[in-house]
Design a protein around this motif. Sequence first.
Motif, mmCIF file in Angstrom:
data_model
loop_
_atom_site.group_PDB
_atom_site.id
_atom_site.type_symbol
_atom_site.label_atom_id
_atom_site.label_comp_id
_atom_site.label_asym_id
_atom_site.label_seq_id
_atom_site.Cartn_x
_atom_site.Cartn_y
_atom_site.Cartn_z
ATOM 1 N N VAL A 1 0.845 -1.195 0.000
ATOM 2 C CA VAL A 1 0.000 0.000 0.000
ATOM 3 C C VAL A 1 0.881 1.246 0.000
ATOM 4 C CG1 VAL A 1 -1.706 1.311 1.341
ATOM 5 C CG2 VAL A 1 -1.937 -1.154 1.111
ATOM 6 N N GLU A 2 2.022 1.167 0.680
ATOM 7 C CA GLU A 2 2.934 2.321 0.723
ATOM 8 C C GLU A 2 3.428 2.672 -0.675
ATOM 9 O OE1 GLU A 2 2.842 0.317 4.648
ATOM 10 O OE2 GLU A 2 3.226 -0.419 2.628
ATOM 11 N N GLY A 3 3.762 1.664 -1.473
ATOM 12 C CA GLY A 3 4.204 1.925 -2.837
ATOM 13 C C GLY A 3 3.112 2.559 -3.679
ATOM 14 N N MET A 4 1.877 2.043 -3.529
ATOM 15 C CA MET A 4 0.742 2.596 -4.259
ATOM 16 C C MET A 4 0.485 4.043 -3.830
ATOM 17 S SD MET A 4 -3.162 1.093 -4.589
ATOM 18 C CE MET A 4 -3.502 1.211 -2.838
ATOM 19 N N ASN A 5 0.488 4.281 -2.525
ATOM 20 C CA ASN A 5 0.244 5.637 -2.034
ATOM 21 C C ASN A 5 1.364 6.594 -2.442
ATOM 22 O OD1 ASN A 5 -2.206 5.004 -0.933
ATOM 23 N ND2 ASN A 5 -1.410 4.677 1.133
ATOM 24 N N SER A 6 2.601 6.098 -2.458
ATOM 25 C CA SER A 6 3.716 6.928 -2.902
ATOM 26 C C SER A 6 3.527 7.332 -4.363
ATOM 27 C CB SER A 6 5.026 6.160 -2.726
ATOM 28 O OG SER A 6 6.107 6.901 -3.216
ATOM 29 N N PHE A 7 3.022 6.415 -5.180
ATOM 30 C CA PHE A 7 2.751 6.737 -6.576
ATOM 31 C C PHE A 7 1.613 7.756 -6.681
ATOM 32 C CE2 PHE A 7 0.154 5.952 -10.371
ATOM 33 C CZ PHE A 7 1.076 6.259 -11.361
ATOM 34 N N LEU A 8 0.516 7.517 -5.959
ATOM 35 C CA LEU A 8 -0.652 8.400 -6.053
ATOM 36 C C LEU A 8 -0.376 9.790 -5.485
ATOM 37 C CD1 LEU A 8 -3.480 5.884 -5.082
ATOM 38 C CD2 LEU A 8 -3.157 6.975 -7.323
ATOM 39 N N TRP A 9 0.303 9.872 -4.345
ATOM 40 C CA TRP A 9 0.445 11.144 -3.647
ATOM 41 C C TRP A 9 1.853 11.719 -3.729
ATOM 42 C CZ3 TRP A 9 -4.281 11.021 -3.936
ATOM 43 C CH2 TRP A 9 -5.069 9.990 -3.428
ATOM 44 N N GLY A 10 2.819 10.925 -4.193
ATOM 45 C CA GLY A 10 4.206 11.370 -4.180
ATOM 46 C C GLY A 10 4.762 11.765 -5.533
ATOM 47 N N GLY A 11 3.908 11.930 -6.524
ATOM 48 C CA GLY A 11 4.390 12.469 -7.778
ATOM 49 C C GLY A 11 4.161 11.639 -9.012
ATOM 50 N N GLY A 12 4.135 10.320 -8.932
ATOM 51 C CA GLY A 12 3.973 9.504 -10.126
ATOM 52 C C GLY A 12 2.675 9.759 -10.869
ATOM 53 N N PHE A 13 1.578 9.802 -10.146
ATOM 54 C CA PHE A 13 0.251 9.989 -10.737
ATOM 55 C C PHE A 13 0.021 11.438 -11.184
ATOM 56 C CE2 PHE A 13 -4.448 10.482 -10.261
ATOM 57 C CZ PHE A 13 -4.846 9.528 -11.194
ATOM 58 N N GLN A 14 0.782 12.366 -10.624
ATOM 59 C CA GLN A 14 0.582 13.779 -10.941
ATOM 60 C C GLN A 14 0.764 14.055 -12.424
ATOM 61 O OE1 GLN A 14 -0.474 16.128 -8.542
ATOM 62 N NE2 GLN A 14 -0.953 17.187 -10.453
ATOM 63 N N GLY A 15 1.679 13.343 -13.083
ATOM 64 C CA GLY A 15 1.876 13.526 -14.518
ATOM 65 C C GLY A 15 0.643 13.180 -15.323
ATOM 66 N N VAL A 16 -0.052 12.130 -14.922
ATOM 67 C CA VAL A 16 -1.305 11.749 -15.586
ATOM 68 C C VAL A 16 -2.354 12.831 -15.353
ATOM 69 C CG1 VAL A 16 -3.194 10.072 -15.606
ATOM 70 C CG2 VAL A 16 -0.838 9.280 -15.444
ATOM 71 N N ALA A 17 -2.490 13.265 -14.098
ATOM 72 C CA ALA A 17 -3.476 14.306 -13.773
ATOM 73 C C ALA A 17 -3.175 15.606 -14.514
ATOM 74 C CB ALA A 17 -3.504 14.544 -12.267
ATOM 75 N N ASP A 18 -1.902 15.959 -14.635
ATOM 76 C CA ASP A 18 -1.530 17.183 -15.343
ATOM 77 C C ASP A 18 -1.871 17.102 -16.828
ATOM 78 O OD1 ASP A 18 -0.521 18.227 -12.981
ATOM 79 O OD2 ASP A 18 1.589 17.864 -13.524
ATOM 80 N N ASP A 19 -1.658 15.923 -17.434
ATOM 81 C CA ASP A 19 -1.828 15.788 -18.879
ATOM 82 C C ASP A 19 -3.242 15.431 -19.320
ATOM 83 O OD1 ASP A 19 0.850 16.374 -19.077
ATOM 84 O OD2 ASP A 19 1.473 14.313 -19.504
ATOM 85 N N PHE A 20 -3.989 14.713 -18.482
ATOM 86 C CA PHE A 20 -5.302 14.212 -18.893
ATOM 87 C C PHE A 20 -6.443 14.607 -17.956
ATOM 88 C CE2 PHE A 20 -2.188 11.108 -20.510
ATOM 89 C CZ PHE A 20 -2.485 11.156 -21.856
ATOM 90 N N GLY A 21 -6.180 15.356 -16.918
ATOM 91 C CA GLY A 21 -7.178 15.560 -15.880
ATOM 92 C C GLY A 21 -7.030 14.427 -14.873
ATOM 93 N N ARG A 22 -7.829 14.444 -13.849
ATOM 94 C CA ARG A 22 -7.693 13.447 -12.794
ATOM 95 C C ARG A 22 -8.694 12.311 -13.011
ATOM 96 N NH1 ARG A 22 -9.110 15.373 -7.075
ATOM 97 N NH2 ARG A 22 -8.046 17.187 -7.884
ATOM 98 N N PRO A 23 -8.257 11.201 -13.610
ATOM 99 C CA PRO A 23 -9.180 10.087 -13.819
ATOM 100 C C PRO A 23 -9.444 9.341 -12.510
ATOM 101 C CG PRO A 23 -6.994 9.426 -14.489
ATOM 102 C CD PRO A 23 -6.915 10.898 -14.115
ATOM 103 N N SER A 24 -10.545 8.660 -12.462
ATOM 104 C CA SER A 24 -10.845 7.795 -11.329
ATOM 105 C C SER A 24 -9.872 6.624 -11.336
ATOM 106 C CB SER A 24 -12.286 7.286 -11.453
ATOM 107 O OG SER A 24 -12.562 6.343 -10.449
ATOM 108 N N ALA A 25 -9.200 6.403 -10.228
ATOM 109 C CA ALA A 25 -8.265 5.281 -10.110
ATOM 110 C C ALA A 25 -8.967 4.167 -9.340
ATOM 111 C CB ALA A 25 -6.983 5.712 -9.408
ATOM 112 N N ARG A 26 -9.464 3.189 -10.063
ATOM 113 C CA ARG A 26 -10.167 2.048 -9.448
ATOM 114 C C ARG A 26 -9.178 1.181 -8.686
ATOM 115 N NH1 ARG A 26 -14.739 0.129 -11.835
ATOM 116 N NH2 ARG A 26 -14.832 -0.940 -9.852
ATOM 117 N N GLN A 27 -9.614 0.649 -7.545
ATOM 118 C CA GLN A 27 -8.768 -0.215 -6.732
ATOM 119 C C GLN A 27 -9.532 -1.461 -6.329
ATOM 120 O OE1 GLN A 27 -6.747 1.804 -3.500
ATOM 121 N NE2 GLN A 27 -6.770 3.722 -4.649
#
Length: 192
Positions: free
Chosen positions: A65-91
């Motif tokens: 979960v730490e790796g997933m949260n690091s991706f979501l909140w620590g910068g990895g996902f931000q590139g997707v949100a910046d380029d495409f808007g913030r899609p729903s991330a199903r879990q």
Amino acid sequence: MHAMQYEITLPADYDMGIIRDRVARRGRLLDDWDGLGLKAYLIRERGLRGSPVNAYAPFYLWNTVEGMNSFLWGGGFQGVADDFGRPSARQWTGLAYEEGDGSSARFAVRRRRSVPHGGLLADAVADAVDEARRSAAEDGALLAAAAVDTSRWELVQFSLWEQDTPTTDGDVFEVLHLSAPGRDRLPRGRRW
């Protein structure tokens, strides 16, 4: 194990070469992401393999979960949100993971379905676990996983294949890149 996917539906006339270039440039950035089992960079193209849409739809299997949260909140996902808007991330919570005998991932199949009403919940998830085992045993399968979202009572089956005509039912995606830094640490078999 935790499964996650966001799917970005793109216009019918969208140049999918843009996504291919994006993945070619950025795909390797997760090749050593801590806590990631694997990320399959997936696309669907309208009119190919039964797809009614163009879509970019990465699928993840997380070891932590730490790796997933690091991706979501620590910068990895931000590139997707910046380029495409913030899609729903199903879990989904992992139910099973199995390795196959395939040597590469060229295509993926994702099948989502409701957990049936009536009957025992344990029977429904046991069937999903058995399906993952059967899929992984098919010729050309690299791996298969099963997971559940209890907020929607939805099962997801995910598998990676060498060939573009997998024997499993579901939405077929092309794999552009596979980052798998922790694939060897994904726990095998049933998860309870």
